[in-house]
Design an enzyme around this catalytic site. Sequence first.
Site, short mmCIF file in Angstrom:
data_model
loop_
_atom_site.label_atom_id
_atom_site.label_comp_id
_atom_site.label_asym_id
_atom_site.label_seq_id
_atom_site.Cartn_x
_atom_site.Cartn_y
_atom_site.Cartn_z
N GLY A 111 0.83 -1.20 0.00
CA GLY A 111 0.00 0.00 0.00
C GLY A 111 0.86 1.24 0.00
N GLY A 149 4.33 0.49 1.07
CA GLY A 149 4.79 -0.60 0.22
C GLY A 149 5.20 -0.14 -1.18
CG ASN A 187 -5.60 2.69 -2.27
OD1 ASN A 187 -5.98 1.64 -2.75
ND2 ASN A 187 -5.86 3.03 -1.01
CG ASP A 220 -3.27 -1.19 6.54
OD1 ASP A 220 -3.52 -2.27 7.11
OD2 ASP A 220 -3.63 -0.94 5.38
NE ARG A 260 -2.40 -2.17 18.18
CZ ARG A 260 -2.92 -1.54 19.23
NH1 ARG A 260 -3.55 -2.21 20.16
NH2 ARG A 260 -2.80 -0.22 19.34
CB CYS A 320 -26.04 3.25 29.46
SG CYS A 320 -24.60 3.21 30.50
#
Lengths: 303, 633
Positions: free
Chosen positions: B34, B37, B64, B125, B127, B181
């Site tokens: 990406g 990359g 992109n 990108d 975790r 709530c």
Amino acid sequence: MVENPSVTDERNGSAITEDEAALYDRQIRLWGLDAQKRLRASCVLLVGIKGLGAEICKNLVLSGVKSVTIVDPNPVNEQDFVSQFLVQRQDIGKNIHINDICHDNGVKFFAADVFGFYGYMFADLGEHKFVEEEPKIIEASDNESSRSDGEPKAKYRKVDVNETTIVQKFAEFYRLKAALACKLDNRTEKILKRLPSVYFMIKVILRFQSQYGRLPQTTMNTGERDNLLTLRDEVMKELNLDVTLLPDEFASHCTAEVSPICAIVGGIVGQEVVKAVSGKDAPLNNFFFYNGLEGHGTVECFN
Amino acid sequence: MASMAGTSEIYRNVLGSDLSQCVENAKVLMVGAGGIGCELLKNLVLTGFKDIEVIDLDTIDVSNLNRQFLFQKRHVGKSKAEVSRESALRFNPDANIKARHDNIMSPEYGVDFFKQFNVVMNALDNRAARNHVNRMCLAADVPLVESGTAGYLGQATVIKKGVTECYECQPKPTQKTFPGCTIRNTPSEAIHCIVWAKHLFNQLFGEADADEEVSPDTEDPEAVGAAGEKAVQNQEKEDAIGGIERASTRTWAEDIGYDPVKLFNKLFNEDIKYLLSMDKLWRKRKPPVPLDWETIKKACNNEEKEADNGLQDQRVWSPEECSDIFSQSIDTLKQQLLARGEDLVWDKDDTASMDFVTSAANIRAHIFSIAMKSRFDVKAMAGNIIPAIATTNAIISGVIVMQALNILNGNLDKCKTIYLNRKPNPRKRLLVPCGLVPPNPKCYVCAAKPEVTVFLNTETLTVKTLEEKILKERFGMVAPDVEIEDGKGSILISSEEGETEQNLPKTLSEFHVGNSARLKADDFLQNYQLVLNIKHRDNLEDDVEFEVEGDVPAPRPLSPEPGPSTEPEERENQAAAGDNDEVMIVDEPAPSRKRKADESQQEAEEQQDMETAKRARVSDATADEDDDDIIAL
Ligand SMILES: [Zn+2]
């Protein structure tokens, strides 16, 4: 001539189309729509298109500037009307000359180059106005500050992430001539030691260029290294500075344009041009130096 | 760009013949094609790397194209890995690039796959994938360069098994969630309404999740002061809305044929009136104002639509416009649901999905006197969008290659964590190197025998929650096996399909897993074993299913100029409950290394000295270890 052509010159109308908004979505989210409008109205002249030039060109085209004009070093013409000027790998006389024309005409000027594992950028944006977004600061109320962790309330200034204020600012830049003629021998040893050694390296390479009519070519050759070190000693002596401010290792790592270094310096230059034409965010004033052996990139103002 | 093609001769000159030989012989893996990359692949090819594998699961999207320069408009929808390979080959046709349009977390890419490489470089990108590659590189003992960017900020670092911290050595703040709530009863910020609207989308069109209820929460502890009152309210509730709550929102919507007017009146009138009846909630708050379809339609005047820069996305819609768009988007989504025949998945890039969430969130915001937002802003919050630019990615990709060169050259001691700041720090550094930190001996991933303590209610927590939320989501396992350390080695969860399905709905206590029990979790693919020490707690906060010892709570907003490297993390945590794609997680290693923006020169120098000391330790430890590396945002 226009002092800051990029800001006032929105000749193609300012409406950003839906297509452009989709294409530039991720950066409009960063620098805002106004900055993008100014970008799309700005023209850049790029002198020299080797590794670093290609990086800079790519970054500028991606950012959405109106045009990038590329010329080879020689046919630079004072009549060229440009809102940005980018120069690299010129002999110093030419850079200084072009910078003077730009400075006198309110045209933003950059110079940048890569020497092996090292690189630099110089910027002269003249008298540069810009805006910065600053977060609104709200003092935490008593309620909020009595936190369970018992931290004193003074530590928590609450920043509303959704609200910012726009602050108008101003920065003054200097000509390349002045930046290179900067006297340093009156500074304390402590300050000198902190100066980025790449500054001195540039002076050595410029000296090499004028003496040999070319850039240093190979570090496989000890003769070339010795020549560089001799010139280093000369340059530092003239500056009345200790030679150790530019350690010997530079002489073995300062030839050719190493691709990752071009990417790093080209990225910095690209971002600085975006800042300069968009009038958004504080520009780096006036040198950026990258040292690939140490991994640090430093900003220093010489004038 | 012909001049960008480097030649071996130049690289022998500049890198020295030894290093250029290393580069030419090296086999490297790039995970992610990406933003970082694309830049990285170009740098690798131009630096003389000859043997490169690229893996990316993703396809190219129009958003992109502002930075992923190997892609063009005509490539939209195609594989990032494959298109980046084709484009990069044009810079250097001699390079051998292998593209894989695939998920790096698939079992196909086991330890042996990783072992073939001299260096692995992450350009990811999210975790989950970073955690996984971290473990694979630890298991294969291959050095990893980890990296990341967010807006103007970036970083790159190196992870080497036994020498440096791994990606997971420092606990990372968990993603911020909002109490049920707040979402259902008492929203006070736009984000609460946006989260509510996304939940509503899932209730109506997507996979319903019991944690994503959108109707008034009658058990709000703030509203139910006494048991008697609660009973009264429950009674009222049934009277007020005719037992609608008993049927699922989805069934009810289907029964009424997704009639937008009925939906509108239920959500924005009846439910709001019901909330008003819980009067304790409004003693210190501004009460909401119910809307109804008829009134809003009548109020629909011909007010001038302010054409702020002409972009529909950038303008805040009026409540009337919102109700129109709400109605239209429901019709479109209903058709999509029919056409697909299966649940819809919310996608920020789908127009109707985005319109629905924007309009529903804004109508709710209007009802609760919260400032409404443009579609552009709602998209950022609902889609967890991290802004991204070419220049930051270019800089970080250059730094990654410099790290890789140091690794290949055998100079691990010269590798550092490099941060890209937005502004120069007090030492005037824009790119700041920090020494690598040795592994955390208590790391639940790279310690010799990793253990962790988990607090949970063994009477109520199910095996399914243990597997999905604790082992997979929290501890990043892909296919865990779990054995109870009870002397008999009872199997609680098996990664073989069908073997332990029947255990999933049962609670831990049904397997005699109580306070002080020890569970051995093992992920075969990651070659990773983790012992969970279970501590029974029956007083965890609402909505909290478990707590991990040593976890960092989500950070509160800090002082004005956050330390440069803290910003991405905070942004991540401000982001809403979304979890998709490219844009989401911006991680960074080692909070311990964060620098304060206000550090004085002196402190900076001390810090530097400390770093030098750390480096010295790192180099001592290098002796005969193989490396692993780190990722940067
Ligand atoms: Zn670790």
